[in-house]
Scaffold this active site. Sequence first.
Site, PDB file in Angstrom:
ATOM      1  N   ALA A 182      50.292  69.657  35.934  1.00  0.00           N
ATOM      2  CA  ALA A 182      49.401  68.512  35.766  1.00  0.00           C
ATOM      3  C   ALA A 182      48.043  68.657  36.444  1.00  0.00           C
ATOM      4  O   ALA A 182      47.024  68.236  35.909  1.00  0.00           O
ATOM      5  CB  ALA A 182      50.107  67.262  36.287  1.00  0.00           C
ATOM      6  N   ARG A 255      59.505  76.219  35.642  1.00  0.00           N
ATOM      7  CA  ARG A 255      60.723  76.827  36.192  1.00  0.00           C
ATOM      8  C   ARG A 255      61.949  76.319  35.433  1.00  0.00           C
ATOM      9  O   ARG A 255      63.066  76.630  35.793  1.00  0.00           O
ATOM     10  CB  ARG A 255      60.897  76.466  37.675  1.00  0.00           C
ATOM     11  N   HIS A 306      47.081  78.268  32.686  1.00  0.00           N
ATOM     12  CA  HIS A 306      47.202  77.645  34.016  1.00  0.00           C
ATOM     13  C   HIS A 306      45.926  77.890  34.814  1.00  0.00           C
ATOM     14  O   HIS A 306      45.007  78.570  34.371  1.00  0.00           O
ATOM     15  CB  HIS A 306      48.393  78.271  34.771  1.00  0.00           C
ATOM     16  N   SER A 307      45.904  77.344  36.056  1.00  0.00           N
ATOM     17  CA  SER A 307      44.868  77.710  37.006  1.00  0.00           C
ATOM     18  C   SER A 307      45.497  77.624  38.395  1.00  0.00           C
ATOM     19  O   SER A 307      46.476  76.899  38.576  1.00  0.00           O
ATOM     20  CB  SER A 307      43.666  76.775  36.899  1.00  0.00           C
ATOM     21  N   GLU A 382      45.677  82.527  34.378  1.00  0.00           N
ATOM     22  CA  GLU A 382      45.277  81.709  35.531  1.00  0.00           C
ATOM     23  C   GLU A 382      43.755  81.671  35.496  1.00  0.00           C
ATOM     24  O   GLU A 382      43.092  82.657  35.833  1.00  0.00           O
ATOM     25  CB  GLU A 382      45.746  82.335  36.854  1.00  0.00           C
TER      26      GLU A 382
HETATM   27  O1  0X9 Z   1      53.815  79.698  39.479  1.00  0.00           O
HETATM   28  C1  0X9 Z   1      53.520  79.470  38.292  1.00  0.00           C
HETATM   29  O2  0X9 Z   1      54.209  78.760  37.574  1.00  0.00           O
HETATM   30  C2  0X9 Z   1      52.248  80.083  37.700  1.00  0.00           C
HETATM   31  N1  0X9 Z   1      51.192  79.990  38.637  1.00  0.00           N
HETATM   32  S1  0X9 Z   1      50.556  78.525  39.048  1.00  0.00           S
HETATM   33  O3  0X9 Z   1      49.646  78.721  40.167  1.00  0.00           O
HETATM   34  N2  0X9 Z   1      49.676  78.008  37.850  1.00  0.00           N
HETATM   35  O4  0X9 Z   1      51.597  77.617  39.302  1.00  0.00           O
HETATM   36  C3  0X9 Z   1      52.505  81.524  37.326  1.00  0.00           C
HETATM   37  C4  0X9 Z   1      53.652  81.731  36.387  1.00  0.00           C
HETATM   38  C5  0X9 Z   1      53.690  83.066  35.733  1.00  0.00           C
HETATM   39  N3  0X9 Z   1      55.031  83.412  35.500  1.00  0.00           N
HETATM   40  C6  0X9 Z   1      55.511  84.225  34.542  1.00  0.00           C
HETATM   41  N4  0X9 Z   1      54.847  84.502  33.462  1.00  0.00           N
HETATM   42  N5  0X9 Z   1      56.693  84.720  34.769  1.00  0.00           N
HETATM   43 ZN    ZN Z   2      50.268  76.405  36.808  1.00  0.00          ZN
END
Ligand code: 0X9
Ligand code: ZN
Length: 430
Positions: A182, A255, A306-307, A382
């Site tokens: 978010a 997750r 994402h960022s 990101e």
């Molecule tokens: O931790 C995360 O979910 C992502 N980074 S964030 O800072 N936006 O939360 C990275 C996820 C990348 N994961 C895979 N592609 N496995």
């Molecule tokens: Zn993220």
Amino acid sequence: MLKKVLFVCLSVYAVYGKHEEYDGSALYEVSVQNMQQAKILSEMESHFVDVWSRAFPNRPGQVLVNKEMKELFQEALTSAGIEFKILSDNIREDILREEEILSAARGRSTKSDGGLSFDTIHEYDVVDQYLTDLSERYPDIVTVVNAGKSFEGRDIRYLKISSTNFQTSSKPIVYMQSLLHAREWVTLPATLYAIEKLVIDVQEQDLLQDIDWIILPIANPDGYVWTHRSARFWRKNRATGYMTGDLCMGVDLNRNFDIFWSTASSNNACTETFHGRAPFSEPETAAIRDIINEYGNRIELFLDIHSFGSMVLYGYGNGQFPANSLSIHVAGVNIAQAIDAVKVPANPNYIVGNTFMVLYAASGSAGDYALGMGIPYSYTFELPGRTGSGQTLNGFLVNDDFIEQAGMETWEGIKVGARYARDNWRRRNL
Ligand code: 0X9
Ligand code: ZN
């Protein structure tokens, strides 16, 4: 009694203003010299110490620390020999400043061509209405679809953009989504910019002739609304029922997908990486799963935006590599170079690599799920943190000068990825 409770609640609400929980919270930039120090830092992560980006020996990290914990945090850093700098001593002031700038521009949200402006971050209702309006203005190429409802009952809508109404099964699909987390506001202009260039201001016909597009701008509507209304740095969805009294809410949607679920995520509802009760326990992830089920055999490129951090990441988040990882890496490098060629000088070059190797272990992510379902090219972008004239503060806050730039530069990368995916699809299918 009920009246009394209501009165107390209302008065607490009145005193407890917007983004109040961040009052006195400090944003630190931390620099580590070795992986041992990096590990000490990542172990400090808690409800009061929010690691926005991890520190590595040649990349400083950012950590938001609650008012009450600042002193202890600094002592711990000093005793571990970790260097730090305070970027903001009271982040709530930065939030309120961001709000002032962005809300002034929101009044002029529609441009003369009917697109949404790129000088502010548009709220859920505006974006949702925009998707419907586009489908009415451009019925030949745009279809709006409701993928389902969020935990709190908001529509999760996406666009199908196609010159042949999705009827040509020989075309590949590029899938793109933003705001699964978010607080990562700068990701929204990236999908809105892509929509604009595919529908309103089309300059490169091949992208529309050769490819069908699925674009989901707000993957986490409840969390997103919450970041505007109440807690700017909320990351998860807004699911309740995980703790008695709903003390801790929300599931980290990145997750919650059914790919190595729960192997590198948290079982504790109070943490930022809580994986939920089961794979796809959340309506928001189930909606994305259903899109992948329906169109997966034609999706050649999957982008989860994402960022922050300036990275192009690919799976798996446990360090396993897919069979085509070399091509994934090569395409990723091409995407990153296209972005770097037009990025603002103040930002670092993009880093391309496997999530586990360049970032950290993470299971159950959207990108990994897409890869596991056989989508050949799947990336988590990101985008960079805040940048702009005279701004040194990075992180999730958005600077108005960077919104259009973020859209434009990311689009340069997306186009390269989309054409690469198209050519690869043709080699295999035609
Ligand atoms: O931790 C995360 O979910 C992502 N980074 S964030 O800072 N936006 O939360 C990275 C996820 C990348 N994961 C895979 N592609 N496995
Ligand atoms: Zn993220």
